[in-house]
Design a protein around this motif. Sequence first.
Motif, PDB file in Angstrom:
ATOM      1  N   LEU A 149      -3.577   3.033  -0.167  1.00  0.00           N
ATOM      2  CA  LEU A 149      -3.423   2.557  -1.543  1.00  0.00           C
ATOM      3  C   LEU A 149      -2.495   1.344  -1.595  1.00  0.00           C
ATOM      4  O   LEU A 149      -2.751   0.383  -2.328  1.00  0.00           O
ATOM      5  CB  LEU A 149      -2.857   3.681  -2.419  1.00  0.00           C
ATOM      6  CG  LEU A 149      -2.659   3.358  -3.901  1.00  0.00           C
ATOM      7  CD1 LEU A 149      -3.996   3.067  -4.569  1.00  0.00           C
ATOM      8  CD2 LEU A 149      -1.949   4.514  -4.606  1.00  0.00           C
ATOM      9  N   GLY A 150      -1.427   1.379  -0.789  1.00  0.00           N
ATOM     10  CA  GLY A 150      -0.473   0.268  -0.769  1.00  0.00           C
ATOM     11  C   GLY A 150      -1.101  -1.037  -0.324  1.00  0.00           C
ATOM     12  O   GLY A 150      -0.811  -2.105  -0.874  1.00  0.00           O
ATOM     13  N   GLY A 151      -1.981  -0.973   0.674  1.00  0.00           N
ATOM     14  CA  GLY A 151      -2.647  -2.192   1.129  1.00  0.00           C
ATOM     15  C   GLY A 151      -3.480  -2.822   0.035  1.00  0.00           C
ATOM     16  O   GLY A 151      -3.475  -4.051  -0.149  1.00  0.00           O
ATOM     17  N   ALA A 152      -4.172  -1.969  -0.748  1.00  0.00           N
ATOM     18  CA  ALA A 152      -5.016  -2.486  -1.830  1.00  0.00           C
ATOM     19  C   ALA A 152      -4.174  -3.014  -2.986  1.00  0.00           C
ATOM     20  O   ALA A 152      -4.451  -4.093  -3.523  1.00  0.00           O
ATOM     21  CB  ALA A 152      -5.959  -1.384  -2.318  1.00  0.00           C
ATOM     22  N   THR A 153      -3.133  -2.252  -3.378  1.00  0.00           N
ATOM     23  CA  THR A 153      -2.324  -2.677  -4.524  1.00  0.00           C
ATOM     24  C   THR A 153      -1.504  -3.924  -4.202  1.00  0.00           C
ATOM     25  O   THR A 153      -1.246  -4.739  -5.087  1.00  0.00           O
ATOM     26  CB  THR A 153      -1.387  -1.547  -4.988  1.00  0.00           C
ATOM     27  OG1 THR A 153      -0.615  -1.082  -3.883  1.00  0.00           O
ATOM     28  CG2 THR A 153      -2.172  -0.394  -5.569  1.00  0.00           C
ATOM     29  N   LEU A 154      -1.124  -4.082  -2.940  1.00  0.00           N
ATOM     30  CA  LEU A 154      -0.392  -5.287  -2.560  1.00  0.00           C
ATOM     31  C   LEU A 154      -1.228  -6.530  -2.845  1.00  0.00           C
ATOM     32  O   LEU A 154      -0.738  -7.531  -3.380  1.00  0.00           O
ATOM     33  CB  LEU A 154      -0.017  -5.221  -1.074  1.00  0.00           C
ATOM     34  CG  LEU A 154       1.025  -6.220  -0.583  1.00  0.00           C
ATOM     35  CD1 LEU A 154       2.375  -5.935  -1.200  1.00  0.00           C
ATOM     36  CD2 LEU A 154       1.135  -6.168   0.936  1.00  0.00           C
ATOM     37  N   VAL A 155      -2.506  -6.455  -2.504  1.00  0.00           N
ATOM     38  CA  VAL A 155      -3.409  -7.568  -2.777  1.00  0.00           C
ATOM     39  C   VAL A 155      -3.593  -7.757  -4.285  1.00  0.00           C
ATOM     40  O   VAL A 155      -3.574  -8.875  -4.794  1.00  0.00           O
ATOM     41  CB  VAL A 155      -4.778  -7.346  -2.099  1.00  0.00           C
ATOM     42  CG1 VAL A 155      -5.765  -8.453  -2.479  1.00  0.00           C
ATOM     43  CG2 VAL A 155      -4.621  -7.289  -0.590  1.00  0.00           C
ATOM     44  N   MET A 156      -3.748  -6.652  -5.006  1.00  0.00           N
ATOM     45  CA  MET A 156      -3.979  -6.736  -6.449  1.00  0.00           C
ATOM     46  C   MET A 156      -2.779  -7.335  -7.176  1.00  0.00           C
ATOM     47  O   MET A 156      -2.930  -8.167  -8.066  1.00  0.00           O
ATOM     48  CB  MET A 156      -4.301  -5.348  -7.004  1.00  0.00           C
ATOM     49  CG  MET A 156      -5.621  -4.782  -6.504  1.00  0.00           C
ATOM     50  SD  MET A 156      -5.926  -3.092  -7.049  1.00  0.00           S
ATOM     51  CE  MET A 156      -6.245  -3.361  -8.776  1.00  0.00           C
ATOM     52  N   PHE A 157      -1.575  -6.920  -6.793  1.00  0.00           N
ATOM     53  CA  PHE A 157      -0.387  -7.466  -7.438  1.00  0.00           C
ATOM     54  C   PHE A 157      -0.200  -8.933  -7.083  1.00  0.00           C
ATOM     55  O   PHE A 157       0.232  -9.737  -7.912  1.00  0.00           O
ATOM     56  CB  PHE A 157       0.851  -6.663  -7.046  1.00  0.00           C
ATOM     57  CG  PHE A 157       0.835  -5.241  -7.545  1.00  0.00           C
ATOM     58  CD1 PHE A 157       0.190  -4.909  -8.722  1.00  0.00           C
ATOM     59  CD2 PHE A 157       1.452  -4.232  -6.831  1.00  0.00           C
ATOM     60  CE1 PHE A 157       0.168  -3.602  -9.190  1.00  0.00           C
ATOM     61  CE2 PHE A 157       1.445  -2.922  -7.291  1.00  0.00           C
ATOM     62  CZ  PHE A 157       0.794  -2.603  -8.472  1.00  0.00           C
ATOM     63  N   GLY A 158      -0.532  -9.279  -5.855  1.00  0.00           N
ATOM     64  CA  GLY A 158      -0.489 -10.687  -5.478  1.00  0.00           C
ATOM     65  C   GLY A 158      -1.459 -11.503  -6.305  1.00  0.00           C
ATOM     66  O   GLY A 158      -1.159 -12.638  -6.711  1.00  0.00           O
TER      67      GLY A 158
END
Length: 452
Positions: free
Chosen positions: A362-371
Amino acid sequence: MTAPLSSELIYRLDDKPPVPEASFAALQHLLASFVGVVTPTLIIGNILGLQEEVPYLISMALLASGIGTFIQAYRPLGIGAGMLCIQGTSFAFLGAILSAGFMVKDRGGSSADILALITGMCFVGAFIQIGLSQIIPYLRRIVTPLVTGIVITSIGISLIKVGMTDLAGGANAEDFGAPINLGLGFFVIIVIVALNASSNNWVRLSSVILGLLAGLVAALVLGELALQDLGMSAEIAVPQPFKYGFSFELAAFIPLAVIYIISSVETTGDLTANCVISNQPIEGEGYIRRIRNGVLGDGVNSMIAAVLNSFPNTTFSQNTGVIQLTGIASRYVGMYVAGILVVLGLFQGVGDFLLSIPKPVLGGATLVMFGTVAVAGIKILATEELDRRKVIIIAVSFGLGLGLALVPEVFAQTPLLFQNIFSSAAATAGLTAITLSLIIPENVGAVIEVEV
């Protein structure tokens, strides 16, 4: 003036596509927005320790999004834009919501106490947006693209810490930073980046959800997730208005109120882009009325979401791209999407499944989304001609907002009211930008152009 006509539209705003075409288009909109609808709830639940409530909260988020999408498309009682506007839980409110949640948690409040305050404030805040919908043309003179760009950039940058923490295993995890966690997180990022480089538009639109699925498969292969962990209950999520109670605290509410103002202006931009793609007027009384009703719809939808124990809704911008790619602008497709979201929301098993996603994935996906959220703000700022006045507004706003995100204890010795008002990096940056925009004369920036 009207938007230029486009020969690429297969079905226009009020056309009714046949069921197969409408269903396929609805599925594509769902793929583009599903992760965005559920992720804020997952983040809030995980960070505030609400794990037992998360499956139900996810169901309510999906249900609220479905109802909101129907209102925007069908326009009952004149509420809603009458367009294909997918509604979903807004990332913009995360900072203010988490700050309020921590305030209750730090004084020993239970999960119910936390959710009672959050949903209570979100309910009251929705009326701010409902009221603002009637003065949107005037509001845009105060909340300018400069202010909006600063706030959206601050939201994205301040939330990146959340994504990175999950990527490493989650806060307080015994294996925090373990190579296996980092490997899973970076694998998801690599998959998302690779899919975004594809020449296939649908692959790019589905890159986040496909990245999550790839991460789940990798976690299974590496033994970080067992198949039995992916079990889904057959329990029906029964909507219970204000299930956790209702409470309100003015000091914690102020940062949330600021974000409602910014969100209203952001929705105006998203609806305008939707008008352009859908070949609708972008000037004149008809356009103003559509925007006013669309922002009103956002406010009503956020109010409904709060009643259903969920968080504020907003118009998703990514679905405008789906309209452009499919050539289907029919608002009736929005009703199909709404139906799917409501059905998904009634099955609590969806939340059970999402809760089982390993934090690094989940962190890998949300990191991209927040970026991506931060980049959206930067793109808005890039449209501005940066003179001396605007540079100083950006510098001070980022300095205070992001400085607070990096050093949250900076106001620890100030009165509690002051701490609560400036508890959110985005709200702090927004308040600073609005204040400076009002007190620094326009002609100051015209005197000397900044050199970069």
